[in-house]
Design a protein around this motif. Sequence first.
Motif, PDB file in Angstrom:
ATOM      1  N   TYR A   1      -0.568   5.061   4.367  1.00 56.03           N
ATOM      2  CA  TYR A   1      -1.179   6.179   3.660  1.00 56.03           C
ATOM      3  C   TYR A   1      -1.369   5.769   2.208  1.00 56.03           C
ATOM      4  O   TYR A   1      -0.453   5.259   1.578  1.00 56.03           O
ATOM      5  CB  TYR A   1      -0.306   7.426   3.747  1.00 56.03           C
ATOM      6  N   ILE A   2      -2.556   5.997   1.699  1.00 56.26           N
ATOM      7  CA  ILE A   2      -2.856   5.672   0.310  1.00 56.26           C
ATOM      8  C   ILE A   2      -3.275   6.959  -0.379  1.00 56.26           C
ATOM      9  O   ILE A   2      -4.158   7.670   0.092  1.00 56.26           O
ATOM     10  CB  ILE A   2      -3.984   4.618   0.222  1.00 56.26           C
ATOM     11  N   GLU A   3      -2.633   7.245  -1.506  1.00 59.90           N
ATOM     12  CA  GLU A   3      -2.979   8.427  -2.276  1.00 59.90           C
ATOM     13  C   GLU A   3      -4.422   8.333  -2.754  1.00 59.90           C
ATOM     14  O   GLU A   3      -4.881   7.251  -3.133  1.00 59.90           O
ATOM     15  CB  GLU A   3      -2.070   8.559  -3.498  1.00 59.90           C
TER      16      GLU A   3
END
Length: 85
Positions: A74-76
Amino acid sequence: MSLQEVIHAVDQLSAEELAQLRAYVHQRELHIQTARRLSPQERARKLDVAFTQFREGLNPDELDEMTAAMNEEYIEPVDEDVWKD
């Protein structure tokens, strides 16, 4: 690309290219207006059709690889305000 960059790019277009852009923008506006009139159920149905067509071009291994890649990390989202002057 910022709106100002788009405007600058439009300023560089020839008359023929402007006509093509005008036609594209008109079609885009029609598409948006049509989409807004669709019920949520119809929009969901159209998405289901699009996903089905997308999957038809992939074999099971490719689908598994894509699913794993999407679930891997997951990447912000980028805070675009950091990059604006």
